[in-house]
Motif scaffolding. Structure first.
Motif, mmCIF file in Angstrom:
data_model
loop_
_atom_site.group_PDB
_atom_site.id
_atom_site.type_symbol
_atom_site.label_atom_id
_atom_site.label_comp_id
_atom_site.label_asym_id
_atom_site.label_seq_id
_atom_site.Cartn_x
_atom_site.Cartn_y
_atom_site.Cartn_z
ATOM 1 N N ALA A 366 0.836 -1.205 0.000
ATOM 2 C CA ALA A 366 0.000 0.000 0.000
ATOM 3 C C ALA A 366 0.871 1.255 0.000
ATOM 4 N N ARG A 367 0.654 2.112 -0.967
ATOM 5 C CA ARG A 367 1.394 3.366 -1.106
ATOM 6 C C ARG A 367 0.389 4.479 -1.420
ATOM 7 N N SER A 368 0.825 5.709 -1.286
ATOM 8 C CA SER A 368 -0.048 6.816 -1.664
ATOM 9 C C SER A 368 -0.227 6.869 -3.176
ATOM 10 N N GLY A 369 0.767 6.350 -3.912
ATOM 11 C CA GLY A 369 0.666 6.293 -5.370
ATOM 12 C C GLY A 369 0.571 4.849 -5.835
ATOM 13 N N GLN A 370 1.508 4.453 -6.707
ATOM 14 C CA GLN A 370 1.513 3.096 -7.250
ATOM 15 C C GLN A 370 1.952 2.099 -6.181
#
Length: 437
Positions: A366-370
């Motif tokens: 889980a990341r804020s982007g990809q």
């Protein structure tokens, strides 16, 4: 011969139009005709109006699909009343292009009773004396697309549909035998389709069996003993959880960052995320190369496992197999080298397909982007392993069991593909080649 049946067909050199492969009872049945679709069918223009029918779309390779299933909602809106009523046995042409059918696809409705089809689709019904099954396979063979190419003067419109008129579509010619031969061809190919479906179901059942077995051969989350254990290990004690990096030769390492080039035997073969199947096999039919200087360390070796570290495929794994040849792995992959004195590589590779592993991937990536997982995070992956006394022997027992299942699955997959190839080859011979007409 009436105009309704169409004119007699001829090959380019004047020979009678007949298929290269014909059933014995039709060897002397004469040549096929080439009627235009408009001569053997009637357009359907009945509007839905106030009736409540299921709005459908058409997906290439699948056929009719409810709009609510394909798009997540009914998209007919205010146009619904103008949709066309399509009944079982009717054909519908969707002139949207796709990889499978670049000039659009045609399907006949089966086992739906009545549906509502968008009014941009071209709907028609065959005249009596013409077998739906025969024409179904004609359209599967893309006999319409081969003729419609010349009518496409530009790309798809803003709504995604090709600029093919009704006149152009109904003007296509379809090599057609007498009704009895139509029925024979249809019945034979339907039998082949049923056989392919049956073998595909067996393949699916084997995959489901393996998936269920794996959930029992590894301890479930929060448990320390697998629910299914081989007899000789039932009193061997609890499993333990070990960090992945404690079971490896060294730290996980990254591949080489370089663009792929067309495959050449003079260059190293390149393993990218897209070259790995969902089952963890190398897709060699899409093989590419990489044009850089590499060392022996860049090549995968026996026992190596690579893991996708970013994007939608994050967590996907591949275990190197000698039969895949020499492979250099790409920068979006992370390699781990299991220590055979601590863990069996096949045992570890199978764990990387369990629900427990994929739950960890979902949380860790889980990341804020990809989404992504780096080498340090993979190093911390908890691996359940049997107790020290039986550590390798129990791992190998599980690995051998699952490998046997993999062999069965691979053999069944080859059987399904062989049947599909056989059908494709037969269709090339059961129908005259259109370019020869």
């Amino acid at each position: 011969m009436s105009n309704k049946e169409g004119t007699s067909g001829k090959h380019g050199d004047g020979r009678p139009l007949v298929p290269r492969l014909r059933f014995p009872e039709f060897l002397g049945a004469g040549e096929w005709t080439t009627p235009k679709l408009e001569e053997i069918s009637v357009p359907i223009n009945e509007r839905v109006g106030a009736r409540r029918l299921t709005p459908v779309s058409i997906s290439a390779g699948i056929g009719f699909v409810p709009q609510s299933e394909k798009f997540g909602r009914d998209i007919s809106g205010n146009q619904y009343r103008l949709y066309t009523v399509v009944r079982d046995g009717d054909f519908v042409y969707n002139k949207g292009n796709s990889l499978k059918f670049p000039q659009g696809c045609v399907y006949d409705l089966q086992d739906w009773s009545e549906v509502a089809a968008p009014n941009v689709f071209i709907c028609f019904r065959l005249d009596s004396g013409y077998e739906n099954g025969f024409f179904r396979y004609c359209f599967e063979k893309n006999i319409h697309g081969l003729q419609l190419k010349k009518h496409i003067t530009s790309g798809a419109r803003s709504n995604g549909l090709l600029n093919i008129s009704k006149d152009a579509f109904f003007g296509i010619k379809i090599p057609t035998p007498k009704r009895a031969e139509q029925q024979k061809i249809s019945d034979f190919l339907t039998y082949l389709d049923d056989l392919i479906t049956l073998e595909a179901q067996k393949l699916c059942a084997l995959k489901t069996h393996k998936k269920g077995l794996m959930q029992q051969l590894f301890p479930a989350e929060g448990e320390t003993v697998p629910r299914l254990r081989f007899p000789e290990f039932r009193g061997a004690g609890e499993w333990k959880s070990t960090r992945l990096d404690e079971l490896l030769f060294g730290h996980p390492d990254y591949g080489v960052n370089a663009p792929a080039v067309p495959y050449s035997e003079d260059l190293p073969a390149y393993l990218r995320i897209t070259d790995i199947s969902d089952e963890g096999y190398f897709l060699c039919d899409k093989k590419a190369s990489v044009a850089i200087n590499v060392t022996d360390e860049n090549y995968l070796s026996e026992g190596d496992i690579v893991l996708a570290r970013t994007g939608a495929s994050v967590g996907k794994s591949y275990k190197f197999r000698k039969e895949d040849g020499k492979l250099v792995f790409a920068g979006f992959l992370i390699r781990i080298k299991p220590d055979p004195k601590k863990i069996d590589s096949t045992f570890l590779f199978n764990f990387l397909s369990t629900q427990q592993y994929w739950k960890w991937v979902g949380v860790t990536s889980a990341r804020s982007g990809q989404p992504g997982i780096n080498g340090n995070e993979y190093a911390s992956l908890p691996i359940p392993v049997p107790p020290h006394e039986t550590e390798l022997s129990e791992q190998q027992k599980i690995a051998n069991c699952l490998t046997s299942l993999d062999d069965l699955i691979a053999a069944q997959a080859q059987k399904v593909e062989a049947l599909k190839t056989h059908k494709k080859g037969l269709m090339q011979q059961l129908f005259p080649k259109l370019e020869e007409v």
